[in-house]
Write a protein that holds these residues in place. Sequence first.
Motif, PDB file in Angstrom:
ATOM      1  N   TYR A  51       4.368 -12.545 -51.095  1.00  0.00           N
ATOM      2  CA  TYR A  51       4.639 -12.575 -49.656  1.00  0.00           C
ATOM      3  C   TYR A  51       5.540 -13.735 -49.236  1.00  0.00           C
ATOM      4  CZ  TYR A  51       0.559  -9.634 -50.141  1.00  0.00           C
ATOM      5  OH  TYR A  51      -0.323  -8.668 -50.558  1.00  0.00           O
ATOM      6  N   VAL A  52       5.671 -14.772 -50.073  1.00  0.00           N
ATOM      7  CA  VAL A  52       6.425 -15.958 -49.663  1.00  0.00           C
ATOM      8  C   VAL A  52       7.582 -16.334 -50.586  1.00  0.00           C
ATOM      9  CG1 VAL A  52       4.498 -16.953 -48.388  1.00  0.00           C
ATOM     10  CG2 VAL A  52       4.793 -17.495 -50.787  1.00  0.00           C
ATOM     11  N   GLN A  53       7.696 -15.712 -51.740  1.00  0.00           N
ATOM     12  CA  GLN A  53       8.809 -16.045 -52.628  1.00  0.00           C
ATOM     13  C   GLN A  53      10.114 -15.540 -52.026  1.00  0.00           C
ATOM     14  OE1 GLN A  53       8.060 -14.240 -56.412  1.00  0.00           O
ATOM     15  NE2 GLN A  53       8.031 -12.171 -55.607  1.00  0.00           N
ATOM     16  N   LYS A  58      10.280  -9.028 -46.729  1.00  0.00           N
ATOM     17  CA  LYS A  58       9.201  -9.646 -45.956  1.00  0.00           C
ATOM     18  C   LYS A  58       8.143  -8.572 -45.756  1.00  0.00           C
ATOM     19  CE  LYS A  58      10.266 -11.045 -41.782  1.00  0.00           C
ATOM     20  NZ  LYS A  58      10.587 -11.825 -40.572  1.00  0.00           N
ATOM     21  N   GLN A  59       6.880  -8.916 -46.047  1.00  0.00           N
ATOM     22  CA  GLN A  59       5.802  -7.941 -45.906  1.00  0.00           C
ATOM     23  C   GLN A  59       4.528  -8.608 -45.417  1.00  0.00           C
ATOM     24  OE1 GLN A  59       4.563  -6.320 -49.793  1.00  0.00           O
ATOM     25  NE2 GLN A  59       5.864  -7.865 -50.742  1.00  0.00           N
ATOM     26  N   LYS A  60       3.701  -7.795 -44.803  1.00  0.00           N
ATOM     27  CA  LYS A  60       2.429  -8.272 -44.265  1.00  0.00           C
ATOM     28  C   LYS A  60       1.544  -8.740 -45.416  1.00  0.00           C
ATOM     29  CE  LYS A  60      -1.445  -6.755 -41.440  1.00  0.00           C
ATOM     30  NZ  LYS A  60      -2.029  -5.654 -40.691  1.00  0.00           N
ATOM     31  N   PRO A  61       0.929  -9.946 -45.285  1.00  0.00           N
ATOM     32  CA  PRO A  61       0.078 -10.455 -46.363  1.00  0.00           C
ATOM     33  C   PRO A  61      -1.235  -9.683 -46.459  1.00  0.00           C
ATOM     34  CG  PRO A  61      -0.056 -11.907 -44.478  1.00  0.00           C
ATOM     35  CD  PRO A  61       1.006 -10.879 -44.157  1.00  0.00           C
ATOM     36  N   SER A  62      -1.809  -9.716 -47.639  1.00  0.00           N
ATOM     37  CA  SER A  62      -3.108  -9.075 -47.860  1.00  0.00           C
ATOM     38  C   SER A  62      -4.215  -9.916 -47.228  1.00  0.00           C
ATOM     39  CB  SER A  62      -3.378  -8.958 -49.362  1.00  0.00           C
ATOM     40  OG  SER A  62      -3.563 -10.250 -49.925  1.00  0.00           O
ATOM     41  N   SER A  93      10.574 -18.891 -49.561  1.00  0.00           N
ATOM     42  CA  SER A  93      11.300 -18.581 -48.336  1.00  0.00           C
ATOM     43  C   SER A  93      10.484 -19.171 -47.196  1.00  0.00           C
ATOM     44  CB  SER A  93      11.427 -17.066 -48.152  1.00  0.00           C
ATOM     45  OG  SER A  93      11.773 -16.760 -46.816  1.00  0.00           O
ATOM     46  N   MET A  94      10.999 -20.214 -46.558  1.00  0.00           N
ATOM     47  CA  MET A  94      10.260 -20.833 -45.461  1.00  0.00           C
ATOM     48  C   MET A  94      10.064 -19.834 -44.319  1.00  0.00           C
ATOM     49  SD  MET A  94       9.386 -23.653 -46.665  1.00  0.00           S
ATOM     50  CE  MET A  94       8.744 -24.567 -45.278  1.00  0.00           C
ATOM     51  N   TYR A  99       6.056 -16.658 -41.448  1.00  0.00           N
ATOM     52  CA  TYR A  99       5.630 -15.295 -41.112  1.00  0.00           C
ATOM     53  C   TYR A  99       4.200 -15.038 -41.593  1.00  0.00           C
ATOM     54  CZ  TYR A  99       5.550 -10.159 -41.340  1.00  0.00           C
ATOM     55  OH  TYR A  99       5.210  -8.832 -41.219  1.00  0.00           O
ATOM     56  N   VAL A 100       3.930 -15.373 -42.840  1.00  0.00           N
ATOM     57  CA  VAL A 100       2.609 -15.136 -43.432  1.00  0.00           C
ATOM     58  C   VAL A 100       1.543 -15.971 -42.733  1.00  0.00           C
ATOM     59  CG1 VAL A 100       1.214 -15.491 -45.515  1.00  0.00           C
ATOM     60  CG2 VAL A 100       3.434 -14.342 -45.671  1.00  0.00           C
ATOM     61  N   THR A 101       1.810 -17.249 -42.560  1.00  0.00           N
ATOM     62  CA  THR A 101       0.799 -18.099 -41.935  1.00  0.00           C
ATOM     63  C   THR A 101       0.520 -17.648 -40.500  1.00  0.00           C
ATOM     64  OG1 THR A 101       2.497 -19.719 -41.381  1.00  0.00           O
ATOM     65  CG2 THR A 101       1.236 -20.105 -43.380  1.00  0.00           C
ATOM     66  N   ASN A 102       1.561 -17.236 -39.801  1.00  0.00           N
ATOM     67  CA  ASN A 102       1.373 -16.745 -38.431  1.00  0.00           C
ATOM     68  C   ASN A 102       0.478 -15.506 -38.423  1.00  0.00           C
ATOM     69  OD1 ASN A 102       1.936 -16.652 -35.548  1.00  0.00           O
ATOM     70  ND2 ASN A 102       3.227 -14.902 -36.010  1.00  0.00           N
ATOM     71  N   LEU A 103       0.756 -14.556 -39.314  1.00  0.00           N
ATOM     72  CA  LEU A 103      -0.059 -13.340 -39.375  1.00  0.00           C
ATOM     73  C   LEU A 103      -1.492 -13.634 -39.809  1.00  0.00           C
ATOM     74  CD1 LEU A 103       2.342 -10.630 -40.842  1.00  0.00           C
ATOM     75  CD2 LEU A 103       1.561 -10.891 -38.497  1.00  0.00           C
TER      76      LEU A 103
END
Length: 116
Positions: A51-53, A58-62, A93-94, A99-103
């Motif tokens: 999810y972050v590499q 860009k995809q929704k984290p598990s 990818s910052m 994106y991931v942390t926000n979700l």
Amino acid sequence: MTQLRSASLLAATLLVLAAASAVSGQPSPHDNQAPACMGDIDALWRTCKQYVQKEGPKQKPSSDSCKTVQDADDEAPCVCDYLGTPDAREKLSMEKVFYVTNLCGVTIPAGCGDGE
């Protein structure tokens, strides 16, 4: 307090992704010296790498990735320090990290990962 906790989780997520490359056999972004929060970074990388590499969409984290991010909040300063390193910037990818942390409901603190 909640904002600091959220920021810590986001930073931890970024560290996990960097650690994932080490676990996967790729060169580690922290080969020269391991941060104190290496356990959190390794966990983040194992569950959140895809999810972050930089590579890939860009995809929704598990839910597992979000849980790991949320559990790593106590190491935010360490994770932020790591995120500011050239190695972390090379692997992660910052944009995806934010994106991931926000979700996952985690807010990254101002200045986190800026290398200062």
